[in-house]
Write a protein that holds these residues in place. Sequence first.
Motif, PDB file in Angstrom:
ATOM      1  N   GLN A  99       0.603  -1.395   0.086  1.00  0.00           N
ATOM      2  CA  GLN A  99       0.084  -0.112  -0.400  1.00  0.00           C
ATOM      3  C   GLN A  99       0.377   1.220  -0.503  1.00  0.00           C
ATOM      4  OE1 GLN A  99      -3.179   0.355  -0.159  1.00  0.00           O
ATOM      5  NE2 GLN A  99      -3.656  -2.072  -0.515  1.00  0.00           N
TER       6      GLN A  99
ATOM      7  N   ASN B 152       4.018   1.735  -0.839  1.00  0.00           N
ATOM      8  CA  ASN B 152       4.345   1.355  -2.403  1.00  0.00           C
ATOM      9  C   ASN B 152       3.724   1.821  -3.730  1.00  0.00           C
ATOM     10  OD1 ASN B 152       6.609   1.056  -4.665  1.00  0.00           O
ATOM     11  ND2 ASN B 152       5.523  -0.447  -4.534  1.00  0.00           N
ATOM     12  N   LYS B 153       2.160   1.667  -3.500  1.00  0.00           N
ATOM     13  CA  LYS B 153       1.605   2.157  -4.710  1.00  0.00           C
ATOM     14  C   LYS B 153       1.331   3.289  -4.155  1.00  0.00           C
ATOM     15  CE  LYS B 153      -3.934   1.239  -5.978  1.00  0.00           C
ATOM     16  NZ  LYS B 153      -4.675   0.555  -5.556  1.00  0.00           N
ATOM     17  N   HIS B 154       0.769   4.060  -2.796  1.00  0.00           N
ATOM     18  CA  HIS B 154       0.938   5.457  -2.925  1.00  0.00           C
ATOM     19  C   HIS B 154       2.253   6.124  -3.210  1.00  0.00           C
ATOM     20  CE1 HIS B 154      -0.559   9.080  -0.946  1.00  0.00           C
ATOM     21  NE2 HIS B 154       0.361   9.341  -0.265  1.00  0.00           N
TER      22      HIS B 154
ATOM     23  N   LEU C 128       3.887   5.335  -5.910  1.00  0.00           N
ATOM     24  CA  LEU C 128       3.817   5.464  -7.242  1.00  0.00           C
ATOM     25  C   LEU C 128       3.099   6.377  -7.808  1.00  0.00           C
ATOM     26  CD1 LEU C 128       4.126   1.578  -7.647  1.00  0.00           C
ATOM     27  CD2 LEU C 128       5.869   3.634  -7.875  1.00  0.00           C
ATOM     28  N   GLN C 129       1.529   6.775  -6.710  1.00  0.00           N
ATOM     29  CA  GLN C 129       0.703   7.533  -7.212  1.00  0.00           C
ATOM     30  C   GLN C 129       1.649   8.941  -7.159  1.00  0.00           C
ATOM     31  OE1 GLN C 129      -2.618   7.140  -5.602  1.00  0.00           O
ATOM     32  NE2 GLN C 129      -3.937   9.168  -6.000  1.00  0.00           N
ATOM     33  N   GLU C 130       2.243   9.421  -6.217  1.00  0.00           N
ATOM     34  CA  GLU C 130       2.964  10.668  -5.807  1.00  0.00           C
ATOM     35  C   GLU C 130       3.880  10.774  -6.659  1.00  0.00           C
ATOM     36  OE1 GLU C 130       4.127  11.216  -2.133  1.00  0.00           O
ATOM     37  OE2 GLU C 130       2.413  10.800  -0.726  1.00  0.00           O
TER      38      GLU C 130
ATOM     39  N   VAL D  38       3.869   9.930  -9.926  1.00  0.00           N
ATOM     40  CA  VAL D  38       3.046  10.528 -11.259  1.00  0.00           C
ATOM     41  C   VAL D  38       3.271  11.584 -10.919  1.00  0.00           C
ATOM     42  CG1 VAL D  38       1.305   9.367 -12.612  1.00  0.00           C
ATOM     43  CG2 VAL D  38       2.538   7.863 -11.725  1.00  0.00           C
ATOM     44  N   GLU D  39       1.996  11.797 -10.155  1.00  0.00           N
ATOM     45  CA  GLU D  39       1.180  13.042  -9.513  1.00  0.00           C
ATOM     46  C   GLU D  39       2.701  14.482  -9.932  1.00  0.00           C
ATOM     47  OE1 GLU D  39      -0.993  13.323  -6.076  1.00  0.00           O
ATOM     48  OE2 GLU D  39      -2.570  12.047  -7.191  1.00  0.00           O
ATOM     49  N   ARG D  40       3.574  14.379  -9.241  1.00  0.00           N
ATOM     50  CA  ARG D  40       4.758  14.819  -8.910  1.00  0.00           C
ATOM     51  C   ARG D  40       5.039  14.778 -10.333  1.00  0.00           C
ATOM     52  NH1 ARG D  40       7.641  16.987  -4.991  1.00  0.00           N
ATOM     53  NH2 ARG D  40       7.287  15.583  -3.691  1.00  0.00           N
TER      54      ARG D  40
ATOM     55  N   GLN E 193       3.624  15.140 -13.584  1.00  0.00           N
ATOM     56  CA  GLN E 193       2.619  15.522 -14.050  1.00  0.00           C
ATOM     57  C   GLN E 193       2.460  16.773 -13.882  1.00  0.00           C
ATOM     58  OE1 GLN E 193      -1.109  13.632 -12.700  1.00  0.00           O
ATOM     59  NE2 GLN E 193      -0.912  12.173 -14.658  1.00  0.00           N
TER      60      GLN E 193
END
Length: 425
Positions: free
Chosen positions: A51, A53-55, A57-59, A61-63, A65
């Motif tokens: 979880q 790691n998933k969070h 990875l999402q951060e 991606v957002e960074r 972007q």
Amino acid sequence: MNTNGYALVLSISKSVLKPQSELWGFNYFCRCKSDEIVELNMHTLIEELKQVNKHLLQEIVERKQKEASLEKSVTLLRSILESTAHGMIAVSLEEDIVSFNQQFVQMWQIPNSLTISRHSFPCQAFFENQLKEPQLFRDSMWEMKCDCQSDRYDILELKDGRVFAQYSKPQKVNHEVIGRVWSIWDISELSQALEQSKQLGELRAQFLSMLSHQLRTPLNVVSFSNSLLKRHIYEWTEEKTKPLLDRIQIAVEQLSKMLDDIIFFAKAEAAKLHFEAKPLNVVRFCHEIVAQVHTYSSENRINFVSQDCSFTAFFDKKLLEPILKNLLDNAIKYSPSGAVVDFQLSWEQETVIFQVTDRGIGIPTADKARLFEPFYRGSNIANLPGTGLGLAIVKTLVDLHGGHIDMKSEVGVGTTFTIMLPSVK
């Protein structure tokens, strides 16, 4: 059971290497600093790590972007800065140059070898060496902390004659001043136009003053002579009245000449004169001009010399006539009574050359630069009548012909004007 962080990580690492079927039931017991026994379930721990790691990875991606969006905004801003006609430069409150566009570099003609930096002495010296008043530049840009809250507008005069206007406003983020952005543009042409307009206004004022004086003289002659004639017309003989009538005639001709010059110059200024070249026997035409000038100026003789007895070229007769008449009139007017004026006609290939030489008062060096300006008159003409439009008309008409005018003069010796006109076919 005592253990430390290294042992715990080592145990978990070894457990992860085991087959998955063996991991689900694997538990590990460790003692915390508080001496409490803690049970770690590997299944729960791995799920939590997944979880996290998933969070992460999402951060990421957002960074990425946001970084891409920011990079796009920066690129757009840079494109806008480069597309503006003004030179732009941004300066931080710490007096560092943050950014500038290529127009700024081109306006100041900054060499590639120079690093643009406020803390670079060669850079400061480069800017200040170009300015007539370096202190103004230091106050507005180099010493920004002295006044960082208000807008600034300055005029910078460069030694090469160019004039820059610069304007800046404080740059704020969340109502806090972080620096300034300067906008600089070239107003040299506007400055020159204003200066020319000022000079033209002064010339026109001088012209009106001079014209009123020049008109008053012949008008006084007419008025006085007419008054005498009215009083004694039945008493005086023709021999006594003739000089008065001659004076009136001369005064009227002077007035007419002044008005003709003003009207003709006004038409030339308004571009209402049209060049229409037609075949013209130039030698015969020059003889006619000389004869006309001799009719109203019998005290001085014009010595006309031509390269040949007949020569035809393409000219606009109505525009060539005032060129030659003005030059011959001036040569006679500024020469002593009885002096000879030389008028020479020659040609080379498709260029016709007119040369007028007098032995008059000459033109002072200080007057030569402004000789062809409208309404300008030489400093040594004393009380000789004139509007100051004759040579301005000559220059305008020579330009209209696509020709060239040259002048050589020496005070007390005389003046030579040479007109070179192309024979248009």
